[in-house]
Each structure stands twice: as C-alpha cells, then as structure tokens.
Design a protein around this motif. Structure first.
Motif, PDB file in Angstrom:
ATOM      1  N   LEU A 161       7.292   2.182  -9.717  1.00 58.27           N
ATOM      2  CA  LEU A 161       7.089   2.578  -8.321  1.00 58.27           C
ATOM      3  C   LEU A 161       7.912   1.714  -7.368  1.00 58.27           C
TER       4      LEU A 161
ATOM      5  N   THR B  12      -4.710   2.198  -5.397  1.00 57.45           N
ATOM      6  CA  THR B  12      -4.421   0.754  -5.307  1.00 57.45           C
ATOM      7  C   THR B  12      -2.958   0.480  -5.627  1.00 57.45           C
ATOM      8  N   ALA B  13      -2.433   1.149  -6.651  1.00 56.24           N
ATOM      9  CA  ALA B  13      -1.020   0.973  -7.015  1.00 56.24           C
ATOM     10  C   ALA B  13      -0.115   1.388  -5.856  1.00 56.24           C
ATOM     11  N   ALA B  14      -0.403   2.552  -5.255  1.00 53.85           N
ATOM     12  CA  ALA B  14       0.420   3.039  -4.137  1.00 53.85           C
ATOM     13  C   ALA B  14       0.333   2.092  -2.941  1.00 53.85           C
TER      14      ALA B  14
ATOM     15  N   ASP C 191      -9.971   3.160  -5.787  1.00 57.94           N
ATOM     16  CA  ASP C 191      -9.292   4.023  -6.751  1.00 57.94           C
ATOM     17  C   ASP C 191      -8.063   3.305  -7.316  1.00 57.94           C
ATOM     18  N   THR C 192      -7.898   3.336  -8.645  1.00 57.71           N
ATOM     19  CA  THR C 192      -6.835   2.568  -9.291  1.00 57.71           C
ATOM     20  C   THR C 192      -5.444   3.052  -8.887  1.00 57.71           C
ATOM     21  N   GLU C 193      -5.210   4.358  -8.927  1.00 58.25           N
ATOM     22  CA  GLU C 193      -3.881   4.873  -8.584  1.00 58.25           C
ATOM     23  C   GLU C 193      -3.574   4.673  -7.104  1.00 58.25           C
TER      24      GLU C 193
ATOM     25  N   THR D 262      -8.148  -4.256  -9.946  1.00 57.72           N
ATOM     26  CA  THR D 262      -8.877  -3.004 -10.184  1.00 57.72           C
ATOM     27  C   THR D 262      -9.861  -3.192 -11.327  1.00 57.72           C
TER      28      THR D 262
ATOM     29  N   ALA E 256       3.729   0.075 -14.628  1.00 60.48           N
ATOM     30  CA  ALA E 256       3.704   1.209 -13.700  1.00 60.48           C
ATOM     31  C   ALA E 256       4.167   0.786 -12.308  1.00 60.48           C
TER      32      ALA E 256
ATOM     33  N   SER F  83     -10.190  -1.284 -13.695  1.00 61.74           N
ATOM     34  CA  SER F  83      -9.571  -0.858 -14.963  1.00 61.74           C
ATOM     35  C   SER F  83      -9.000  -2.055 -15.720  1.00 61.74           C
TER      36      SER F  83
ATOM     37  N   PRO G 232      -2.477   2.202 -14.685  1.00 56.70           N
ATOM     38  CA  PRO G 232      -1.861   2.755 -13.471  1.00 56.70           C
ATOM     39  C   PRO G 232      -1.504   1.697 -12.429  1.00 56.70           C
ATOM     40  N   ALA G 233      -2.243   0.568 -12.421  1.00 52.53           N
ATOM     41  CA  ALA G 233      -1.922  -0.516 -11.486  1.00 52.53           C
ATOM     42  C   ALA G 233      -1.448  -1.752 -12.245  1.00 52.53           C
TER      43      ALA G 233
END
Length: 742
Positions: free
Chosen positions: A581, A538-540, A534-536, A685, A577, A687, A572-573
């Motif tokens: 974060l 992955t960012a977290a 999942d892209t979001e 990702t 962004a 995306s 998102p990643a």
C-alpha cells in the motif's frame, strides 16, 4: 484479484501457448498469480490465473490448465503448470530479447538484431553467435557477453525443466543451479536435504517436498536427521541457543510425522557423529537437563563466556591511568568540558567503565546513557587512549558518532568480516584498541557477540551499552540480559529520567508502557492514537497518516523521516501488506519507467528497501541483515539493480539476487531494532493478538526521536501494555559465566 471457478464446473485440460505481457497480481506466499498474455488467437490480451510464480514478462509460455468463465472478469485460463518455450514469431522474438531476459540485450539491440536476422535470430545466437557482430553497435565484447548469458540461461532452463517437475519455483531453480551447476540434478535426486543447508531460500520443508518427489522414504534416517537439524535451526531463528532433548524430540516428531522412538534413535546417531552437541545444563530448579545445540552455537557460547572471563581477570591494563586517578579533579575537568554534572549513578558508571575491563551499562530512554558514554569517551581520550565505538547497525553507529563526537563503525565493518563470515580481526589478530564501547548491545546475538569479543586485546576495556527492556536480538541468544544476570559481570542500571527528557511524551509513555501502565493519549504534542477497530481500515489509515497527515502537520518526509512499524509481517495490517500500500502511494507504477518483479514484490527506482540476509560477498565488507537503502538505478538489459545504503555504499544486485531484498516502507518492530527515526507509526490490531506484548510496543515507541502515532484498536493497545513478553530463551551464557546474580 480473481478466484478460480468451482471444481464441478471445470472444463477439460487444455494447452495454451502465449507470451507473458504483464503480471497484474502475485501472492508471494502461495504463488497465485493473475497475468495478461498475448496469443496468436487475436489482438486482445487474455487473463490467466494460477501457478505462475517465477515467470517474467517477455517469456513465451506453454500453459497447461482449463478455460473458465468468471462472473465478474469473464473468460480466463486457469493455469495448473507451465513451461517456458522459445518464441516462434518475429514479434515474439523481439519482445523476448527486449525484455531483459538475456543479459546484455535491451529493447534497442533486440530491435536491431531481429531486424537483421528475422526469424533466424535465435538459431544464430545458439549456433553462430560470432555473427552477432554483423549488427550495428554489437562489438566482440558485447557479443561474448550475450553468448555467455545465452549459454547459462540454456543450462539453467534444462535444470528448471527437471526441477519444475518436482515442484521447485523458477527463482529457487536459479539458486540451485548457481550453487551446484552441472551437478544440480544429481544433488537434488540423491541428497535433496543438502539444499536446506547450502541454498539460501530453501528450508527443510521445500527440501522435504523435493525429497518426496524423488522417492526418499518418509521414515528414512536421512530425512529424520535433516528434520532434527531443521527443528534446532527453527529454534535458533526463534532466539534459542539450544533445545532440551525431550522438547526437541517432541517438536521433530510432530514436524516429521514419524514415531518418537525413531526420532530418538536418529538423535543419538547425530550426537555420536558430532552433527549436534548434547550437554547437561541446570534448569530453573537446578536439575540437569540434556541440552542439544547445533555445533556453531555451542562453540560460540562456550567461547564467549571464556573470553569475557579472561578479559575481566587479565592482569594487563590498557587504561592504567584510571586505577589511581584523582576522581574529584577528573570529574571537575569533565564538568568544565561538557557543561553538565553527572548524576551519582552516571558517575558510578563512568568509574566502572574506566576501571573494570568488562562492564555493562543499561537504562531506558531519557536516563542519560548517551551522556554517560560521552563522558567515558572524553575522559579516556584525554589520557590519549585508543577508543573505538561500534554498534550493530549503520544507523545506530551514525547516531553514536553524533552523540559522542567520535567516529563509530558497525561491528561488521570493524571486524572486517570476509566471505564466509570469518573476521579479519580475532584472537590472533586483535583490534588495536584500549577502550571498546558497544552501543545497542541488546541487538547483539550470540554469534556476532562472540566474534566481537574475541577481537578485544588483553588488557583492553569493553563496555556494553543497551536497553535490556527492549526486544532481544533477532538472532539466537540473550547476550545483554545474560550478562546482566551473571554475578561475575560488573554493571550499572540508570533509572533516573532527567527533567528535559521527562517533558517528552514519547519518553514519558515509553516508561509508562515498560512499567505496564497505559500511555497518556490526550494533550501531548508528540504522541497520538488514531482509534480504528477494523483491521483493513487500520491499514488504510496507517498509510494516510504516514504519507499525508504527518508530512502536512510536521513537515516530515514520508519516505526518509517516517517509519511504519508493524507487530507482524503477515495479515491485512502486517508489514508485507502495508509495504504494498505504501509503495503504491510513494513509488507507484509509471509507464515507461523500468521495474522488476521478484515473486510477489516489484522493485522500482526510489523504493526504500532492506537487506534480509547476511551476504559476506557483497560490497566492500559484506552487507548485513537489516541494512537499509534506496533503489537508485534499475537496468533491465544488464539485469542489475543498485541500492544506495544508509552507510553511503552503492551495492549492485543481479536480478536473481532480489529475494535478498524486501521493501522497508513498513517493517516489523523486530527488524527496527537499533534504528531511530524522526517519526514512527504503529498499527495495532487484534488480528496480531499473539504478538501484542509489552516489550514489542516499548521497542517500537523507543525507535522514535520526535513523534509516535499509534493507529488501531484501543483493545489491542491495552493487550500489548498488559502482556509481559514470552518466557526466557534457552541460553546458558549466564550459567557459563558463573551463575545468576540472584
């Protein structure tokens, strides 16, 4: 974040007068803003949403829009447009002056001035500024500063009122005013396309929107010629030195939405007026193609090729000792000095650099480029040669100095670039050097390479060192690749990975990726994958790895030692962004601590930042795209922010210059070229599918000294390893140097 109500439920237009208290959310790309404002309708703050980009806390605003009711956030005001107005209450005046909006006045002096003059404060500043000395602590010097700041702000406001009417944001309006002063409105009205050339931050699309608002016809030759220049400029931003004329006409026709024959006629006019240059060059099959250049890139390419050939064949030689040196004896001396033998291909590179006046050395990580360079420098220095070492970035120069034991500078510092970009050292005032070694040469774009090579004196030796498999330069050209392709330029490619380097998982996997093979992901102490689809998420996870897991396990500092490198800026990643974060984790908002918002970014003391344009007017010798630093001070009343760069220079930025800075907790892989970090974290990702290419991943991995952590999708990783990068850029340097080596 809030969302506007459906159009069918929208209330009639209304006006709201309010003081902007704080910005809760700003989308830099769209200008969509969520803010809290104070009004005279009660003590509670109201929520406003919509087009507020450029407004600053403390300003009194007249908002035009509609009242709505959000199911989650309740009653709010949707802003269509706004203007700034002067506050009319003592409290509003105190807040306005104390917010740092008027240079020279902070909260303390705002309190004193308003306590002394009350509701008359703004009239006094406007009409009787000399009376400010009546306030305790305000002497003539500070009074004069406040008066000048007030006058400038007033003039800017007048321009802004006009510019807001044609869709220009506040931050760009300030830049336009600084460029043209009193002529701003005339230039915007009569020559809007000048803005794209003269004002940093304004491209063709913004200028085109303004031109439309002031009545320039859609099919005006002025517009079409500006669009052709813009299309070429976009191509240079993508790395091309020129575009074939048919591709240029097709791209411009699409961008401008006008007939192709009109674009062709305007291109002919541009060529005739020498606004651009057309030259017939051979394509891949050897057939002539009309190549169209912006003038500076054509001049630079011709000049660079001619200068390299002149240096290569010059009869003078500043290293004459090496034409008849006893090489076995020299290499034995070197072995005793360094404690290591040279491999045969390294020995060949050493001989070539010291006997050929232009040479290129390339090879991947662990193949001994650094030791080869050190050996060349040791031998040249032993013969009392004047050796100069340079690299395109401050970090690369520092690393080069550490590896060789000799001082190294950035190219910009060495050439002493002046305001406007002209170099103090050039053909008429060359460097005093016998051997010039340029590291990280894959980063050299056409314009910078031309400036550097022009400054090399006749008879001096030039050695360009770099990894040709990395990403090419951010700027236009493929200088290192073209030099390796051209048969005229002597070169050595190091291919043997030394045993000690082969024990590193980072180096082993870099070579596997470069060969199109998947990296080893199990059993290595310095190379990891945290799988996540999942892209979001992955960012977290990327943020958690960079800020918590790596520091806990390896003892590395998350800000100084860990660098997040993303394939893309958006998403998102993406780097943008992730910066938000990472900033929330590493330098969060603290009550009472100063901060400054610019568009969608907020700057705080301790932030890791990077310069995103060349500015030849800042610092001792300019500050350049890619320079990294830490924010060390932020002074609202003086409207300045200070950055300590990685070259140990303190740079002051006016608040209206902050769009030259971006956060650098995360950056795109492209922007990381030439830098090296103890640990690198790379989000991958699906995306970012269009950017998943082998040389991109290879470049990211080779930025790490000790540790690489990939975070994300196994499918995205496989795609990056499998996908060979985009085709060659449109360049003709190899052709001008005498053609391909075959």
């Amino acid at each position: 974040m809030t969302a506007p109500a459906p159009a069918s439920a929208r209330a009639p237009l209304a006006t709201l007068d309010a003081v902007l208290e704080r910005l809760t959310y700003v989308n830099e790309e769209t200008g969509y803003t969520v803010a809290r404002v104070a009004t005279d309708r009660g003590s509670d703050l109201l929520t406003v949403v919509g087009a507020l980009l450029g407004a600053q806390p403390g300003e009194s605003l007249r908002l035009s829009g509609r009242w709505s009711s959000h199911p989650k956030y309740g009653r709010q005001f949707e802003v269509d447009s706004y203007t700034t107005v002067l506050p009319a209450t003592v409290q509003g005046i105190r807040r306005y002056l104390g917010s740092g909006l008027v240079k020279g006045i902070g909260p303390v002096f705002a309190e004193r001035i308003v306590a002394h003059f009350g509701l008359d404060t703004l009239r006094i500043i406007e009409e009787e500024p000399a009376r400010l000395v009546e306030v305790a602590g305000l002497g003539p010097k500070r009074t004069a500063k406040i008066t000048a700041a007030w006058e400038e702000q007033k003039a800017i406001k007048e321009v802004m009122v006009f510019l807001q009417g044609v869709g220009v944001s506040t931050s760009l309006a300030v830049r336009i005013f600084k460029q043209y002063a009193d002529a701003s409105i005339e230039v915007v009205t009569k020559e809007p396309y000048r803005l794209a050339a003269d004002v940093w931050g304004i491209g063709f699309k913004t200028a085109d929107t303004i031109a439309q608002a002031v009545g320039i016809p859609h099919d005006s030759p002025q517009r079409v010629m500006a669009g052709l220049r813009y299309t070429l400029s976009e191509a240079t931003d993508s790395g091309h030195c020129y575009l074939p004329a048919p591709a240029l006409v097709a791209d411009a026709t699409k961008i401008l939405d006008v007939p192709g024959d009109l674009v062709t006629r305007c291109l002919d006019t541009l060529i005739a007026e020498e606004g651009v240059v057309q030259e017939f060059l051979p394509d891949g099959d050897g057939d002539p193609v009309p190549a169209v250049y912006l003038v500076p890139f054509h001049r630079a390419e011709q000049s660079l090729a001619a200068t390299l050939l002149r240096l290569l064949h010059d009869r003078a030689d500043r290293l004459p000792h090496f034409t008849d040196v006893d090489w076995p004896r020299a290499l034995a001396w070197l072995r005793a000095r360094t404690g290591n033998d040279l491999a045969p291909e390294q020995e060949h590179a050493v001989r070539l650099a010291l006997t050929s006046k232009v040479a290129v050395l390339t090879g991947g990580p662990g193949c001994g480029k650094s030791f080869t360079v050190r050996s060349i420098v040791e031998l040249a220095a032993a013969k009392k040669a004047r050796v100069t070492l340079v690299a395109p970035t401050g970090r690369a120069a520092k690393r080069l100095s550490e590896l060789t034991g000799h001082p190294a500078a950035t190219v910009h510092r060495l050439l002493q670039l002046r305001p406007g970009g002209e170099a103090a050292h050039d053909r008429d005032n060359p460097l005093d050097v016998d051997l010039l070694v340029v590291d990280e040469a894959s980063m050299l774009d056409l314009i910078l390479a031309n400036k550097l090579v022009k400054a090399v004196p006749p008879g001096a030796h030039l050695l360009l060192v770099g990894d040709v498999d990395q990403l090419p330069s951010v700027g236009a050209g493929e200088v290192l690749r073209d030099l390796l392709t051209a048969s005229a330029i002597p070169r050595v490619r190091l291919t043997r990975v030394f045993r000690q380097a082969a024990e590193s998982g980072v180096i082993t996997n870099a070579h596997r990726i470069n060969a199109g093979r998947p990296p080893v992901l199990d059993g290595l102490p310095d190379f990891f994958l945290f799988a996540c689809d999942d892209t979001e998420a992955t960012a977290a996870l990327t943020v958690d790895v960079a800020c918590t897991r790596i520091p806990a396990r390896f003892g590395l500092d998350p800000r100084r030692d860990v660098q997040v490198l993303a394939p893309m800026h958006r998403g998102p990643a993406g780097a943008a962004a992730l910066n938000t974060l990472l900033q929330q984790r590493l330098t969060p908002h603290r009550e009472g601590q100063p901060e400054r918002r610019m568009g969608g970014r907020v700057f705080r003391i301790g932030d890791k930042v990077t310069q995103i344009r060349n500015n030849y007017d800042k610092g001792q010798a300019g500050v350049f795209n890619g320079t990294l630093g830490i924010v060390t001070a932020l002074t609202p009343e003086e409207q300045t922010l200070t950055v300590r760069t990685d070259e140990d220079e303190n740079l002051d930025y006016e608040f209206d210059e902050l769009d030259e800075l971006a956060h650098a907790y995360a950056m795109t892989i492209h922007r990381s070229q030439g830098s090296e970090y103890p640990a690198v974290v790379v989000p991958l990702t699906t995306s970012a599918w269009m950017m998943l290419q082998r040389n991109l991943l290879y470049t990211a991995v080779t930025r790490a000294r000790q540790l690489v952590v990939l975070v994300g999708s196994r499918r995205a990783l496989a795609a990056a390893v499998r996908t060979v990068g985009a085709g060659r850029r449109h360049t003709a340097l190899d052709h001008r140097l005498g053609g391909s080596a075959g």
